[in-house]
Design an enzyme around this catalytic site. Structure first.
Site, PDB file in Angstrom:
ATOM      1  N   ARG A 313      -4.981   0.276  -6.816  1.00 16.16           N
ATOM      2  CA  ARG A 313      -5.699   1.541  -6.652  1.00 16.16           C
ATOM      3  C   ARG A 313      -4.915   2.710  -7.244  1.00 16.16           C
ATOM      4  O   ARG A 313      -5.494   3.593  -7.888  1.00 16.16           O
ATOM      5  CB  ARG A 313      -5.997   1.772  -5.168  1.00 16.16           C
ATOM      6  CG  ARG A 313      -7.125   0.894  -4.668  1.00 16.16           C
ATOM      7  CD  ARG A 313      -7.328   0.933  -3.162  1.00 16.16           C
ATOM      8  NE  ARG A 313      -8.516   0.162  -2.825  1.00 16.16           N
ATOM      9  CZ  ARG A 313      -8.906  -0.108  -1.582  1.00 16.16           C
ATOM     10  NH1 ARG A 313      -8.178   0.330  -0.558  1.00 16.16           N
ATOM     11  NH2 ARG A 313      -9.992  -0.811  -1.361  1.00 16.16           N
ATOM     12  N   HIS A 457     -14.192   0.529  -9.789  1.00 15.95           N
ATOM     13  CA  HIS A 457     -13.377  -0.649  -9.495  1.00 15.95           C
ATOM     14  C   HIS A 457     -12.199  -0.346  -8.585  1.00 15.95           C
ATOM     15  O   HIS A 457     -11.772   0.787  -8.431  1.00 15.95           O
ATOM     16  CB  HIS A 457     -12.954  -1.376 -10.779  1.00 15.95           C
ATOM     17  CG  HIS A 457     -11.954  -0.683 -11.649  1.00 15.95           C
ATOM     18  ND1 HIS A 457     -11.248  -1.350 -12.625  1.00 15.95           N
ATOM     19  CD2 HIS A 457     -11.549   0.598 -11.721  1.00 15.95           C
ATOM     20  CE1 HIS A 457     -10.458  -0.525 -13.247  1.00 15.95           C
ATOM     21  NE2 HIS A 457     -10.619   0.665 -12.723  1.00 15.95           N
ATOM     22  N   GLU A 458     -11.728  -1.419  -7.932  1.00 19.92           N
ATOM     23  CA  GLU A 458     -10.690  -1.365  -6.884  1.00 19.92           C
ATOM     24  C   GLU A 458     -11.129  -0.513  -5.691  1.00 19.92           C
ATOM     25  O   GLU A 458     -10.316   0.154  -5.056  1.00 19.92           O
ATOM     26  CB  GLU A 458      -9.350  -0.850  -7.450  1.00 19.92           C
ATOM     27  CG  GLU A 458      -8.846  -1.602  -8.652  1.00 19.92           C
ATOM     28  CD  GLU A 458      -8.741  -3.103  -8.425  1.00 19.92           C
ATOM     29  OE1 GLU A 458      -8.693  -3.538  -7.266  1.00 19.92           O
ATOM     30  OE2 GLU A 458      -8.722  -3.834  -9.424  1.00 19.92           O
ATOM     31  N   GLY A 459     -12.400  -0.561  -5.378  1.00 20.22           N
ATOM     32  CA  GLY A 459     -12.927   0.168  -4.222  1.00 20.22           C
ATOM     33  C   GLY A 459     -13.667   1.406  -4.672  1.00 20.22           C
ATOM     34  O   GLY A 459     -13.056   2.354  -5.165  1.00 20.22           O
ATOM     35  N   GLN A 464     -13.481   4.320  -0.585  1.00 19.51           N
ATOM     36  CA  GLN A 464     -12.256   5.107  -0.419  1.00 19.51           C
ATOM     37  C   GLN A 464     -12.466   6.220   0.609  1.00 19.51           C
ATOM     38  O   GLN A 464     -11.576   6.512   1.422  1.00 19.51           O
ATOM     39  CB  GLN A 464     -11.826   5.718  -1.758  1.00 19.51           C
ATOM     40  CG  GLN A 464     -11.567   4.731  -2.870  1.00 19.51           C
ATOM     41  CD  GLN A 464     -10.469   3.751  -2.550  1.00 19.51           C
ATOM     42  OE1 GLN A 464      -9.498   4.066  -1.884  1.00 19.51           O
ATOM     43  NE2 GLN A 464     -10.624   2.527  -3.024  1.00 19.51           N
TER      44      GLN A 464
END
Length: 610
Positions: A313, A457-459, A464
């Site tokens: 992240r 991407h990555e959350g 978040q």
């Protein structure tokens, strides 16, 4: 002012990275060795990455039925990166690392992201290996992690599934013990996996001789059922090709098959794949099922995976910053050289006068200053987070724990804020170029396309935001938020003593107070559905407050460095700080109004009314 000038100021004048060599782990290093690393990475990025950025965008990866084909330029850039030793830069000497501070490694890797983000700095490979160094067995570290750090093998993270997306509770990939003696395999308890994984970056390619997949899957209970929720998730190493305990390829392909390549808006130089695990295309020992080795304990896979996810992240945030920075410098250069129009004077425009460069128009300056404020402020945040990583690893026990908590609070911001506002910087870069910016004759349209992924991407943004308001600001009794408040107040105290910054210090104090009190208002009913309905506006406000803090601290340091003689670079930093406080920070009021009132319209509007 060049990007390197900005980086050097933040790294050395602001964060004092050279002082890290006072710690035993970094004792062999100095400002000179750090600069040598930065010089090397800047050169490789300039010579191998930047020239290939358009090539990898237009020559997309394709599958020829046997293997994935990437442009020759990608292979050359990857080889140059591996040869530089940057994959293991922060690792111990005895495993081939340089024992560099993570702060310096992050700064050095920024050159690659700016030059060509979709060739990149092998973020997933290093994150995969770092996870194994913490949670893997000694054999797993030796066989898998060390071969990744050397660049011989690559690594991925396999979380999402076609039917589940980001909802990891709904992971359906199964892992069953491979025989009665499954627990005694020297590479770890051996399982057979069956399932499908989607959106796997670098999931198949020929850049390395093997790919190490880190896979989330569920081990069925005694009745063969999968445990609902995330508690039943375990973590597995699933190599593309089978290996022995010496790290040699055995010549056997594991039962992992490429089901398709996703064709993306941006990041086209990175393969993005759908992978089938255990469909029987490549049976191992005559049986279907991908061979996987358990990492950690059963049911604790998500806790292990978060070690990699949090690192990724911050890496995504850095990628967003550098794409914004690339667009900023491109549009700045364009604005300085493009003649168009005439300035408006007291008597209006004089058509007999020569055209002026567009940087002389106030609105173009506004757009440039916005980009500078977004990108340089976000870069400061990313480096600050990297410095916290070093503190967590090498500081005193108390300082390390404080750094851990601060990183918990700041990680959602470090990922989400640049992915929103540095994307906006890319949009402004296109606007400055006018119609030309919308064509492929200039690079700014590609920067925007590449950056649009980073909110996903990555959350995603929503994930978040829910993490920030629903967990991070509340965890351990709000201690992380209290630590952040103490650091913000320390900056306010220093800046308030400077006449040029006193007004900003007061504004930041009020902003922090408002962001803090909004938490209580959001949660006043104790109903998570009501508290989190406006989590994204809360995160936007929180992020703007954090960036205002970054700019105040940076501006204070710039004035201190000049010691009474204001340099051009300090004038630029004060201008960007002024822009942020006058144009951006006031936005938090509108965002927090809906948070504090728990405005329900988004949740309550009937579906058929949309």
């Amino acid at each position: 002012m060049s990007y390197r000038d900005t980086l050097d100021f933040l790294l050395y004048d602001w964060l004092h990275a050279e002082r890290l060599n006072e710690r035993q782990r970094f004792a062999d290093h100095s400002r000179e060795t750090f600069d040598a690393v930065l010089d090397t990475c800047e050169r490789i990025a300039r010579e191998k990455y930047a020239p290939a950025n358009r090539t990898v965008d237009v020559e997309e990866p394709h599958f020829d039925g046997e293997k994935v084909i990437l442009p020759r330029a990608t292979h050359e850039a990857h080889a140059a990166f591996v040869e530089s030793g940057m994959m293991a830069a922060a690792q111990d000497y005895d495993i081939g690392g340089m024992q560099l501070p993570y702060t310096v490694q992050a700064a050095a890797n920024s050159f690659f992201a700016m030059a060509s983000v979709s060739i990149g700095s092998n973020m997933l490979t290093s994150g995969n290996a770092n996870l194994l160094m913490v949670h893997g067995t000694e054999m797993q570290k030796q066989v898998f992690a060390l071969n990744e750090f050397s660049g011989r093998w690559a690594g991925t993270m396999c979380l999402s599934e076609p039917q589940a997306g980001s909802s990891l509770s709904d992971v359906a990939t199964r892992a069953v013990p491979d025989g009665e003696d499954f627990e005694n395999d020297p590479l770890g308890p051996r399982y057979r996996l069956k399932g499908n994984k989607m959106w796997i970056s670098a999931g198949d390619h020929e850049l390395t001789e093997n790919i190490v997949h880190i896979v989330l899957a569920k081990i069925p209970d005694a009745e063969g059922k999968l445990i609902p929720g995330v508690k039943g998730i375990s973590l597995f190493i699933v190599p593309k090709k089978m290996v022995d305990t010496e790290g040699n390829l055995t010549g056997v392909r594991n039962d992992v098959a490429l089901a398709g390549l996703n064709h993306k808006l941006g990041w086209r130089g990175t393969t993005n794949t759908l992978l089938n695990f255990g469909e029987g295309k490549y049976p191992v020992d005559g049986k279907a099922g991908a061979v996987g080795y358990l990492v950690g304990k059963p049911g604790q896979g998500l806790a292990c995976m978060f070690h990699m996810m949090n690192e990724a992240r911050i890496g995504v945030g850095t990628a967003a910053v550098m794409l914004g920075m690339a667009g900023y410098h491109a549009s700045l250069d364009y604005a300085k050289n493009r003649p168009q129009g005439r300035p408006v004077g007291p008597a209006g425009k004089d058509a007999t006068r020569p055209q002026v460069r567009i940087i002389e128009h106030a609105d173009v300056r506004r757009m440039l200053l916005a980009q500078k404020a977004y990108c340089e402020g976000a870069l400061a945040l990313q480096l600050y987070c990297a410095r916290l990583v070093d503190e967590q690893k090498t500081g005193t026990p108390e300082a390390a724990d404080d750094a851990r908590l601060l990183l918990e609070v700041l990680t959602p911001i470090a990922k989400s804020w640049p992915s929103e506002w540095c994307l906006e910087a890319n949009s402004l870069a296109i606007q400055i170029h006018g119609g030309y910016g919308y064509t492929r004759d200039f690079p700014v349209e590609q920067y925007w396309r590449d950056n649009r992924l980073n909110m996903i991407h990555e959350g995603t943004h929503g994930i978040q935001a829910a993490d920030l308001l629903g967990r991070k600001v509340l965890m351990e009794g709000g201690k992380g938020l209290q630590l952040l408040g103490a650091r913000v107040q320390e900056t306010i105290g220093r800046a308030a003593a400077r006449p040029e910054l006193a007004g900003f210090a007061d504004a930041l104090g009020r902003a922090f107070g408002r962001v803090t009190s909004a938490i209580q208002a959001a949660w006043s009913t104790g109903n998570p559905a009501e508290a989190l309905v406006n989590a994204v506006p809360y995160m936007q406000a929180f992020g703007h407050m954090v960036l205002a803090w970054m700019w105040l601290d940076v501006a204070d340091k710039a004035i201190e460095k000049d010691n009474g003689a204001t340099s051009v670079s300090t004038t630029g930093r004060l201008g960007a700080a002024t822009y942020f406080y006058r144009y951006e920070l006031p936005k938090i009021g509108a965002w927090l109004n809906v948070v504090e009132s728990r405005e329900p319209v988004c949740a309550d509007l009937p579906e058929d009314a949309f």
